[in-house]
Design a protein around this motif. Sequence first.
Motif, mmCIF file in Angstrom:
data_model
loop_
_atom_site.group_PDB
_atom_site.id
_atom_site.type_symbol
_atom_site.label_atom_id
_atom_site.label_comp_id
_atom_site.label_asym_id
_atom_site.label_seq_id
_atom_site.Cartn_x
_atom_site.Cartn_y
_atom_site.Cartn_z
ATOM 1 N N ARG A 154 2.937 -5.597 7.624
ATOM 2 C CA ARG A 154 3.886 -4.484 7.686
ATOM 3 C C ARG A 154 3.713 -3.569 6.487
ATOM 4 N N ASP A 155 3.386 -4.150 5.341
ATOM 5 C CA ASP A 155 3.164 -3.341 4.139
ATOM 6 C C ASP A 155 1.911 -2.496 4.290
ATOM 7 N N VAL A 156 0.886 -3.058 4.955
ATOM 8 C CA VAL A 156 -0.334 -2.277 5.205
ATOM 9 C C VAL A 156 0.032 -1.064 6.051
ATOM 10 N N ILE A 157 0.811 -1.288 7.108
ATOM 11 C CA ILE A 157 1.203 -0.173 7.990
ATOM 12 C C ILE A 157 1.989 0.872 7.201
ATOM 13 N N ALA A 158 2.914 0.398 6.346
ATOM 14 C CA ALA A 158 3.743 1.325 5.561
ATOM 15 C C ALA A 158 2.878 2.177 4.629
ATOM 16 N N ILE A 159 1.935 1.528 3.929
ATOM 17 C CA ILE A 159 1.103 2.286 2.978
ATOM 18 C C ILE A 159 0.118 3.194 3.719
ATOM 19 N N GLU A 160 -0.474 2.683 4.813
ATOM 20 C CA GLU A 160 -1.388 3.518 5.596
ATOM 21 C C GLU A 160 -0.674 4.756 6.123
ATOM 22 N N SER A 161 0.597 4.585 6.491
ATOM 23 C CA SER A 161 1.340 5.706 7.068
ATOM 24 C C SER A 161 1.604 6.820 6.060
ATOM 25 N N THR A 162 1.482 6.516 4.764
ATOM 26 C CA THR A 162 1.639 7.579 3.762
ATOM 27 C C THR A 162 0.400 8.475 3.727
ATOM 28 N N GLN A 163 -0.722 7.972 4.229
ATOM 29 C CA GLN A 163 -2.005 8.691 4.236
ATOM 30 C C GLN A 163 -2.445 9.135 2.832
ATOM 31 N N GLN A 164 -2.015 8.394 1.817
ATOM 32 C CA GLN A 164 -2.323 8.769 0.438
ATOM 33 C C GLN A 164 -3.242 7.757 -0.240
ATOM 34 N N TYR A 165 -3.523 6.653 0.421
ATOM 35 C CA TYR A 165 -4.328 5.604 -0.200
ATOM 36 C C TYR A 165 -5.633 5.440 0.559
ATOM 37 N N ASN A 166 -6.719 5.416 -0.172
ATOM 38 C CA ASN A 166 -8.021 5.381 0.488
ATOM 39 C C ASN A 166 -8.855 4.140 0.150
ATOM 40 N N GLY A 167 -8.223 3.142 -0.496
ATOM 41 C CA GLY A 167 -8.965 1.929 -0.825
ATOM 42 C C GLY A 167 -8.827 0.883 0.265
ATOM 43 N N LEU A 168 -9.123 -0.361 -0.088
ATOM 44 C CA LEU A 168 -8.999 -1.465 0.865
ATOM 45 C C LEU A 168 -7.690 -2.228 0.606
ATOM 46 N N TYR A 169 -7.444 -3.242 1.408
ATOM 47 C CA TYR A 169 -6.241 -4.066 1.245
ATOM 48 C C TYR A 169 -6.605 -5.536 1.125
ATOM 49 N N HIS A 170 -5.624 -6.326 0.693
ATOM 50 C CA HIS A 170 -5.733 -7.775 0.828
ATOM 51 C C HIS A 170 -4.331 -8.278 1.166
ATOM 52 N N VAL A 171 -4.205 -8.927 2.320
ATOM 53 C CA VAL A 171 -2.890 -9.401 2.759
ATOM 54 C C VAL A 171 -2.695 -10.827 2.256
ATOM 55 N N LEU A 172 -1.715 -10.973 1.365
ATOM 56 C CA LEU A 172 -1.488 -12.259 0.710
ATOM 57 C C LEU A 172 -0.876 -13.282 1.672
ATOM 58 N N GLY A 173 -0.093 -12.806 2.607
ATOM 59 C CA GLY A 173 0.526 -13.706 3.586
ATOM 60 C C GLY A 173 1.856 -14.263 3.112
ATOM 61 N N GLY A 174 2.436 -13.651 2.091
ATOM 62 C CA GLY A 174 3.731 -14.110 1.573
ATOM 63 C C GLY A 174 3.773 -13.946 0.076
ATOM 64 N N ILE A 175 4.630 -14.732 -0.524
ATOM 65 C CA ILE A 175 4.890 -14.579 -1.937
ATOM 66 C C ILE A 175 5.198 -15.973 -2.491
ATOM 67 N N LEU A 176 4.896 -16.223 -3.737
ATOM 68 C CA LEU A 176 5.174 -17.553 -4.293
ATOM 69 C C LEU A 176 6.683 -17.795 -4.272
ATOM 70 N N SER A 177 7.079 -18.928 -3.717
ATOM 71 C CA SER A 177 8.500 -19.222 -3.638
ATOM 72 C C SER A 177 8.699 -20.735 -3.607
ATOM 73 N N PRO A 178 8.765 -21.334 -4.807
ATOM 74 C CA PRO A 178 8.864 -22.798 -4.886
ATOM 75 C C PRO A 178 10.049 -23.333 -4.079
ATOM 76 N N LEU A 179 11.157 -22.584 -4.059
ATOM 77 C CA LEU A 179 12.337 -23.038 -3.318
ATOM 78 C C LEU A 179 12.065 -23.169 -1.833
ATOM 79 N N ASP A 180 11.207 -22.277 -1.293
ATOM 80 C CA ASP A 180 10.857 -22.345 0.123
ATOM 81 C C ASP A 180 9.592 -23.175 0.343
#
Lengths: 209, 209
Positions: free
Chosen positions: B90-116
């Motif tokens: 979803r973040d890729v879609i959001a940033i792509e939709s700005t049409q201001q970024y021309n590099g590549l992406y890397h989708v982390l698949g989440g965020i560090l969350s020891p509690l979860d």
Amino acid sequence: MIFSSKLIEDAVQEFSRLPGIGKKTALRMVLQLMRMEKEQVDGFTEAISRMRHELKFCKECHNVADTEVCIICANRSRNRTQVCLVETIRDVIAIESTQQYNGLYHVLGGILSPLDGIGPEHLNIATLHKRAAEKGIEEVIMALSPTIEGDTTVYYIARQLQDLPVTITTIARGIAFGGELEYADEMTLARSIAKRLPIESYVNVQGKN
Amino acid sequence: MIFSSKLIEDAVQEFSRLPGIGKKTALRMVLQLMRMEKEQVDGFTEAISRMRHELKFCKECHNVADTEVCIICANRSRNRTQVCLVETIRDVIAIESTQQYNGLYHVLGGILSPLDGIGPEHLNIATLHKRAAEKGIEEVIMALSPTIEGDTTVYYIARQLQDLPVTITTIARGIAFGGELEYADEMTLARSIAKRLPIESYVNVQGKN
């Protein structure tokens, strides 16, 4: 929105055709489906496909049906002398969900609305008359929207049924004027069916306003 | 809700599995689909089915892809020395939709969350390190959620990439464009004052739009 996948884009496009679904909501649903098991998604698409292709309309009451005759009309334990006249199948679902009504239904398919070009010939009025004449119906309960158009439709149909020995009642005014039947709470809806009025008192009450 | 059709009931049931969809909303959608042409409904179910069965994840960046490699990674005209690290597609879609970024992406698949119970081994960190080491990446832009977990993840990953000649940046945090200063939370406001920019760079950014 710019998608980097045509598959996602197409699915979002299709979802956003549905009422009240914008692009962001559509995307949320598509991503949810993406995370679901394939079997679950197949269950989802098959249920919708089957619904669209196999759904019939009851030849008696025009309600949705899985077979020629809907399960309400086919149910021999229901009161077959009573018919509740409603606009749409959503109203049937709403009234059925109260579990307080045991008669049959007749789905009118809309409401008289000259401005929208909806005249009597667009509604299931002829089949209602036929049922009332041939199927031993003793009471027609008018459960139409409490609006000007609804009232007009009630009067029109009451006149059409004049030649038959049928009592015509309307659901009690417990529902706010201008309200939509399907959004009424079950208590109000159930009560307004239980407290239905003969059409004369309806006319009298109307006359006082 | 009591339905007089199993076909309708099943379809409503399936719809109400989706996030934020209650029974009434599900019913509204099902009735809308019921009124649509069969071909349109087939288009709807096929798009979803195809999406679920044919969608792949890019072997480079883990973004959604219609082929082995997503169209962003496959696009030779993009800046291949820059990688923007995001949590979800979803973040890729959001940033792509700005049409201001021309590099590549890397989708982390989440965020560090020891509690979860989400540790580094659950995220696409190893493949990021590999890409950074082997693919000539010069800059990793951290575009993770501005939360405690997000910051922790940023620090963790920055340490993991320490051994490589890669510049690590984070997206600017501050007051959103059009946002009211008085409604900003204290953390954001404090940070946007601490990280204030010379007016020239502000003008330059504005000028680009």
